[in-house]
Design an enzyme around this catalytic site. Structure first.
Site, mmCIF file in Angstrom:
data_model
loop_
_atom_site.group_PDB
_atom_site.id
_atom_site.type_symbol
_atom_site.label_atom_id
_atom_site.label_comp_id
_atom_site.label_asym_id
_atom_site.label_seq_id
_atom_site.Cartn_x
_atom_site.Cartn_y
_atom_site.Cartn_z
ATOM 1 N N HIS A 149 10.345 47.279 -57.787
ATOM 2 C CA HIS A 149 9.545 47.097 -56.564
ATOM 3 C C HIS A 149 9.634 48.344 -55.681
ATOM 4 O O HIS A 149 10.547 49.149 -55.826
ATOM 5 C CB HIS A 149 10.037 45.886 -55.764
ATOM 6 C CG HIS A 149 9.535 44.570 -56.294
ATOM 7 N ND1 HIS A 149 10.177 43.894 -57.303
ATOM 8 C CD2 HIS A 149 8.438 43.831 -55.967
ATOM 9 C CE1 HIS A 149 9.501 42.776 -57.563
ATOM 10 N NE2 HIS A 149 8.446 42.715 -56.777
ATOM 11 N N LYS A 153 11.350 46.968 -50.140
ATOM 12 C CA LYS A 153 11.707 45.563 -50.409
ATOM 13 C C LYS A 153 13.168 45.310 -50.047
ATOM 14 O O LYS A 153 14.044 46.102 -50.391
ATOM 15 C CB LYS A 153 11.455 45.220 -51.884
ATOM 16 C CG LYS A 153 11.701 43.744 -52.189
ATOM 17 C CD LYS A 153 11.129 43.336 -53.521
ATOM 18 C CE LYS A 153 11.448 41.882 -53.853
ATOM 19 N NZ LYS A 153 10.866 40.919 -52.908
HETATM 20 P P1 NAD Z 1 6.471 43.003 -44.426
HETATM 21 O O1 NAD Z 1 7.785 43.425 -43.858
HETATM 22 O O2 NAD Z 1 5.416 44.033 -44.649
HETATM 23 O O3 NAD Z 1 5.832 41.852 -43.505
HETATM 24 C C1 NAD Z 1 6.569 40.794 -42.941
HETATM 25 C C2 NAD Z 1 5.877 40.403 -41.642
HETATM 26 O O4 NAD Z 1 6.485 39.215 -41.126
HETATM 27 C C3 NAD Z 1 5.990 41.484 -40.555
HETATM 28 O O5 NAD Z 1 4.715 41.742 -40.019
HETATM 29 C C4 NAD Z 1 6.892 40.823 -39.514
HETATM 30 O O6 NAD Z 1 6.603 41.242 -38.195
HETATM 31 C C5 NAD Z 1 6.525 39.369 -39.725
HETATM 32 N N1 NAD Z 1 7.496 38.448 -39.111
HETATM 33 C C6 NAD Z 1 8.854 38.452 -39.237
HETATM 34 N N2 NAD Z 1 9.383 37.490 -38.454
HETATM 35 C C7 NAD Z 1 8.341 36.867 -37.836
HETATM 36 C C8 NAD Z 1 8.242 35.784 -36.915
HETATM 37 N N3 NAD Z 1 9.341 35.144 -36.458
HETATM 38 N N4 NAD Z 1 7.005 35.398 -36.498
HETATM 39 C C9 NAD Z 1 5.898 36.019 -36.952
HETATM 40 N N5 NAD Z 1 5.926 37.053 -37.824
HETATM 41 C C10 NAD Z 1 7.141 37.465 -38.264
HETATM 42 O O7 NAD Z 1 6.840 42.253 -45.804
HETATM 43 P P2 NAD Z 1 5.873 41.874 -47.017
HETATM 44 O O8 NAD Z 1 5.924 42.947 -48.066
HETATM 45 O O9 NAD Z 1 4.555 41.410 -46.500
HETATM 46 O O10 NAD Z 1 6.684 40.636 -47.632
HETATM 47 C C11 NAD Z 1 7.017 39.507 -46.839
HETATM 48 C C12 NAD Z 1 7.734 38.488 -47.714
HETATM 49 O O11 NAD Z 1 6.843 38.008 -48.728
HETATM 50 C C13 NAD Z 1 8.953 39.059 -48.467
HETATM 51 O O12 NAD Z 1 9.935 38.036 -48.540
HETATM 52 C C14 NAD Z 1 8.397 39.364 -49.850
HETATM 53 O O13 NAD Z 1 9.374 39.375 -50.853
HETATM 54 C C15 NAD Z 1 7.458 38.193 -50.009
HETATM 55 N N6 NAD Z 1 6.390 38.375 -51.018
HETATM 56 C C16 NAD Z 1 6.102 37.293 -51.775
HETATM 57 C C17 NAD Z 1 5.057 37.362 -52.689
HETATM 58 C C18 NAD Z 1 4.704 36.120 -53.466
HETATM 59 O O14 NAD Z 1 3.746 36.152 -54.282
HETATM 60 N N7 NAD Z 1 5.392 34.998 -53.230
HETATM 61 C C19 NAD Z 1 4.315 38.537 -52.831
HETATM 62 C C20 NAD Z 1 4.638 39.634 -52.026
HETATM 63 C C21 NAD Z 1 5.674 39.538 -51.098
#
Ligand code: NAD
Length: 260
Positions: A149, A153
């Site tokens: 990744h 991450k």
């Molecule tokens: P990122 O850091 O780019 O985005 C996370 C967002 O969440 C940020 O904008 C942050 O401000 C927001 N956030 C955090 N706390 C918050 C709160 N209390 N209220 C509102 N917003 C809040 O991360 P990302 O790459 O988008 O990944 C996010 C999560 O999704 C990770 O755990 C990642 O592993 C997971 N993910 C899962 C999949 C899937 O298919 N299940 C795919 C990609 C990423």
């Protein structure tokens, strides 16, 4: 019916991808977005119709289903709030601890929710394929999972790698926690039969790559998935959102959504 969706963290990598993927769909419409208090996006337009709020209750009141790709702490807090609203959910946050899952399970008592470590069609097929391979080959074929990744991450191994490893354990008919090996360092001795290893690489802008290898005597089987765009997760999550609003309360996964 068009499902009204609240996106959490609309300026995150997945949040942006969800907003983009929702445009032009008629099964979902983004009607709310919730940002973390104190972040830049507060009060900013997310779409032509939606202004970001920092109030979870306001966001949850303005939707039929919320989509959560944030952090374990935020996911837990939103699940607690959503239980009060009996609000449907699509949860993709990874790195969740058992206590987080317990809170999510409480939400599933009162609302329909989809929880998946990976929302892509391809990865969900991989989960079925590795289980089948593990069942056919048995623990005599050493099974290892390698995931790669992007360098931002936070959690390791990836939730998808753990789901693949658990599917292999299920194919072997064993409890994953009894056979897992997430790090090797120093004199670890010969590989015990039945161990399932998971290794993580981090670098650059890799969206997500997973390979399950089954090492036999004189041959090796590899089952791989490479994501080249986050749009696959966003499209899957939106499809899950449109599907889940019509389900009775309970916890579902992506295999249920895809009808696999
Ligand atoms: P990122 O850091 O780019 O985005 C996370 C967002 O969440 C940020 O904008 C942050 O401000 C927001 N956030 C955090 N706390 C918050 C709160 N209390 N209220 C509102 N917003 C809040 O991360 P990302 O790459 O988008 O990944 C996010 C999560 O999704 C990770 O755990 C990642 O592993 C997971 N993910 C899962 C999949 C899937 O298919 N299940 C795919 C990609 C990423």
């Amino acid at each position: 019916m068009t499902a009204r969706v609240c996106v959490l963290g609309p300026s995150g990598r997945m949040g942006r991808s969800l907003i983009d993927a929702a445009a032009g769909r008629d099964d979902v419409r983004v009607t709310a977005a919730v940002v973390r208090p104190g972040t830049d996006g507060l009060g900013q337009p997310v779409t032509a119709e939606v202004i970001a709020t920092a109030d979870p209750d306001a966001g949850l009141a303005a939707c039929d289903v919320y989509i959560d790709f944030t952090s374990p702490a935020a996911t837990r807090g939103f699940a607690e709030a959503a239980a009060r609203h009996r609000r449907a959910a699509v949860i993709g946050t990874t790195g969740l601890a058992p206590g987080d899952h317990a809170v999510i399970d409480q939400l599933a008592q009162v609302a329909p929710i989809v929880v998946a470590a990976n929302f892509s069609l391809g990865v969900n097929l991989v989960l079925g394929l590795v289980r089948q391979a593990a069942r056919a080959l048995g623990p005599e074929w050493d099974a290892e999972v390698v995931e790669t990744h992007h360098h931002s991450k936070r959690d390791a191994p990836s939730g998808t790698a753990l789901a693949i490893a658990r599917a292999i354990a299920a194919g072997h008919g064993v409890d994953y926690d009894q056979v897992k090996r997430h790090t090797r360092d120093g004199d670890v001795g010969p590989r015990p039969r039945g161990e399932i290893g998971v290794s993580s690489l981090r670098g650059g802008d890799v969206v997500g790559e997973h390979t399950a290898s089954f090492f036999g005597a004189g041959e090796r089987l590899e089952i791989s998935h490479r994501a080249t765009s986050r749009a696959i997760f966003a499209v899957g999550a939106l499809r899950a959102a449109a599907w889940v609003v019509d389900q009775p309360p309970g916890r579902y996964d992506m295999l249920d959504v895809l009808g696999l």
